[in-house]
Design an enzyme around this catalytic site. Sequence first.
Site, mmCIF file in Angstrom:
data_model
loop_
_atom_site.group_PDB
_atom_site.id
_atom_site.type_symbol
_atom_site.label_atom_id
_atom_site.label_comp_id
_atom_site.label_asym_id
_atom_site.label_seq_id
_atom_site.Cartn_x
_atom_site.Cartn_y
_atom_site.Cartn_z
ATOM 1 N N GLN A 141 9.655 -3.520 11.016
ATOM 2 C CA GLN A 141 9.573 -2.466 9.844
ATOM 3 C C GLN A 141 8.111 -2.418 9.469
ATOM 4 O OE1 GLN A 141 11.860 -0.564 9.324
ATOM 5 N NE2 GLN A 141 13.832 -1.511 9.118
ATOM 6 N N SER A 142 7.521 -1.100 9.530
ATOM 7 C CA SER A 142 6.065 -1.032 9.156
ATOM 8 C C SER A 142 5.968 0.466 8.732
ATOM 9 C CB SER A 142 5.235 -1.361 10.360
ATOM 10 O OG SER A 142 3.891 -0.960 10.006
ATOM 11 N N MET A 158 0.810 -1.369 0.176
ATOM 12 C CA MET A 158 -0.059 0.031 -0.048
ATOM 13 C C MET A 158 1.006 1.375 0.114
ATOM 14 S SD MET A 158 -3.372 -0.580 1.985
ATOM 15 C CE MET A 158 -2.902 -0.932 3.754
ATOM 16 N N ASP A 162 2.712 -9.991 9.264
ATOM 17 C CA ASP A 162 1.306 -10.166 9.065
ATOM 18 C C ASP A 162 1.291 -11.549 9.035
ATOM 19 O OD1 ASP A 162 0.594 -7.113 9.119
ATOM 20 O OD2 ASP A 162 1.895 -7.218 7.468
ATOM 21 N N HIS A 216 9.733 -3.443 3.074
ATOM 22 C CA HIS A 216 9.465 -3.726 1.574
ATOM 23 C C HIS A 216 10.680 -4.186 0.671
ATOM 24 C CE1 HIS A 216 5.902 -1.061 2.838
ATOM 25 N NE2 HIS A 216 5.486 -2.018 2.289
ATOM 26 N N GLN A 266 -10.327 -2.645 2.926
ATOM 27 C CA GLN A 266 -9.791 -3.262 3.876
ATOM 28 C C GLN A 266 -9.263 -2.360 5.300
ATOM 29 O OE1 GLN A 266 -6.035 -4.383 1.796
ATOM 30 N NE2 GLN A 266 -4.926 -3.984 4.013
#
EC number: 6.3.2.1
Length: 282
Positions: A185-186, A29, A151, A36, A60
């Site tokens: 990491q987010s 996203m 996730d 990533h 979502q």
Amino acid sequence: MVINSKTSLQEVLEIIKKEGKTVGLVPTMGALHDGHLSLINFAYSYCDTVVVSIFVNPTQFNNASDLEKYPRNVNNDAGFLKQHNSKTIIFTPDVSDIYNDKVEAESFDFGSYVDFMEGEFRVGHFDGVGSVLKRLFDIVKPDKAFFGEKDFQQLMVVKKLVKITDQDVEIIGCPTSRNEFGLAQSSRNFRLTDSELKVAELIYKALSKAKKMFDNNSIKEIENEIVNMFKDEPAFELEYFSIVKENDLIPTKIKEPKQNYRAFIAAFLGEVRLIDNMALNY
């Protein structure tokens, strides 16, 4: 290469596939970060070409404020990827490319995978995830698709999705990318201040504590210890801490032999909701 329409993407991929090259998909996203990049590099170890989709999926989000605040900057994301891997194809579809004229989630029977944790606290979230991924798989037709184990519940749902939809894509889980202090990491980390990032390390410390205790303590003892750790940090609000069997993702109170267990956690640090998980006995 940045491609904005599904027709243009499919024309490019048709040439690539005719050359016998394999295609991997990393759905995102946006708000790209080193996590990533880790996924993309992992994908290149399996595939000749990697497509990174950037699409903030409206179906979502069960919290309109979360959708509104989600960071968006495709130019920054493209620059980030060009700096690290210029051959990656970036796909930035419009909502109409994904949903046509009907922006709503389909319903899927994911079984017990969505009964607890994120499925319980974000009702309908995984139907939204399944809806967008089903369409992305149809558009890209990748050989393999890559998802981070941060996730993990989503990873299990996606594996179930391709069985339900009978789509010919292999789903591959990738190790969680963490910073030097263990924080996963987010994209949500971008919303934390420097002092909050330091406090956020508690999530990794709690999971590591649960792993250390797992062999010699009961699940109840572990749960009590983790709850107390968060009580000692008033900046955090613990939403849930669950120990589950990996095969069904159902929270359990008793350890059984020959089962793999994993701890899941979600907590609010101010207005930012953070999640993580860790294998406990392997």
